[in-house]
Scaffold this active site. Structure first.
Site, mmCIF file in Angstrom:
data_model
loop_
_atom_site.group_PDB
_atom_site.id
_atom_site.type_symbol
_atom_site.label_atom_id
_atom_site.label_comp_id
_atom_site.label_asym_id
_atom_site.label_seq_id
_atom_site.Cartn_x
_atom_site.Cartn_y
_atom_site.Cartn_z
ATOM 1 N N VAL A 279 3.337 -14.484 -24.211
ATOM 2 C CA VAL A 279 4.230 -14.228 -23.083
ATOM 3 C C VAL A 279 4.710 -15.561 -22.504
ATOM 4 C CG1 VAL A 279 2.418 -14.084 -21.299
ATOM 5 C CG2 VAL A 279 4.573 -12.832 -21.014
ATOM 6 N N GLU A 280 5.977 -15.615 -22.177
ATOM 7 C CA GLU A 280 6.576 -16.807 -21.572
ATOM 8 C C GLU A 280 6.268 -16.788 -20.074
ATOM 9 O OE1 GLU A 280 8.920 -19.544 -19.744
ATOM 10 O OE2 GLU A 280 9.490 -17.453 -19.474
ATOM 11 N N LEU A 281 5.759 -17.891 -19.537
ATOM 12 C CA LEU A 281 5.214 -17.898 -18.178
ATOM 13 C C LEU A 281 6.255 -17.713 -17.080
ATOM 14 C CD1 LEU A 281 2.418 -20.596 -18.480
ATOM 15 C CD2 LEU A 281 2.218 -18.098 -18.604
ATOM 16 N N HIS B 176 -4.038 0.324 -6.506
ATOM 17 C CA HIS B 176 -4.624 -0.789 -7.250
ATOM 18 C C HIS B 176 -4.813 -0.448 -8.729
ATOM 19 C CE1 HIS B 176 -6.609 -2.223 -3.234
ATOM 20 N NE2 HIS B 176 -5.302 -2.396 -3.241
ATOM 21 N N GLU B 177 -5.360 0.724 -8.985
ATOM 22 C CA GLU B 177 -5.647 1.130 -10.365
ATOM 23 C C GLU B 177 -4.360 1.302 -11.168
ATOM 24 O OE1 GLU B 177 -8.732 2.339 -7.463
ATOM 25 O OE2 GLU B 177 -6.581 2.661 -7.540
ATOM 26 N N CYS C 76 0.857 -1.179 0.000
ATOM 27 C CA CYS C 76 0.000 0.000 0.000
ATOM 28 C C CYS C 76 0.898 1.235 0.000
ATOM 29 C CB CYS C 76 -0.901 0.000 1.226
ATOM 30 S SG CYS C 76 -1.841 1.542 1.418
ATOM 31 N N ASP D 275 -0.451 -5.622 0.218
ATOM 32 C CA ASP D 275 -1.721 -5.843 -0.474
ATOM 33 C C ASP D 275 -1.602 -7.161 -1.222
ATOM 34 O OD1 ASP D 275 -3.268 -3.629 0.180
ATOM 35 O OD2 ASP D 275 -2.477 -2.420 -1.459
#
Length: 117
Positions: A56-58, A75-76, A34, A41
């Site tokens: 995308v490679e994991l 968060h946004e 936070c 968070d």
């Protein structure tokens, strides 16, 4: 094999470019801090996308997500940053990210963003 967080999002060539299909990735252990209190968070991330030329490679995605663990982020802002970085790396036909943050102060937060080519 790297065991350190990194912002490098490796990709690989989409093996089925002639077909539209959706990749769904669930990441249940996202953490950041936070920016107001420094408290952790926790969130679950759901990434859905239709690849174009690249996927995308994991393992690289896991190490990328790890970079947020010690960072303060609203968060946004963090949801939009992840979308921007994934778009830059993969240039998908379509992508949607849903982040479901755990309760904080009696409030749950979900942030949902979408990109279309």
């Amino acid at each position: 094999m790297s065991t350190h967080p990194t912002k490098d999002l490796e990709t690989f060539v989409n093996p089925n470019q002639e077909r539209d299909y959706t990749i769904i990735i669930d990441i249940p252990e996202f953490t950041c801090l936070c920016p107001k209190t420094g408290q952790p968070d926790f969130a679950t991330i759901k990434i859905e996308y239709q690849p174009d030329e690249k996927c995308v490679e994991l393992k690289a995605l896991k190490l990328y997500i790890w970079t947020f663990r010690e960072r303060g982020a609203f968060h946004e802002a963090v949801t939009n940053e992840i979308l921007d970085d994934l778009i830059a790396a993969t240039d998908p036909k379509w992508m949607k990210i849903t982040m479901k943050f755990n309760v904080r102060g009696g409030i749950y937060t979900d942030v949902v963003i979408e990109h279309k080519k």
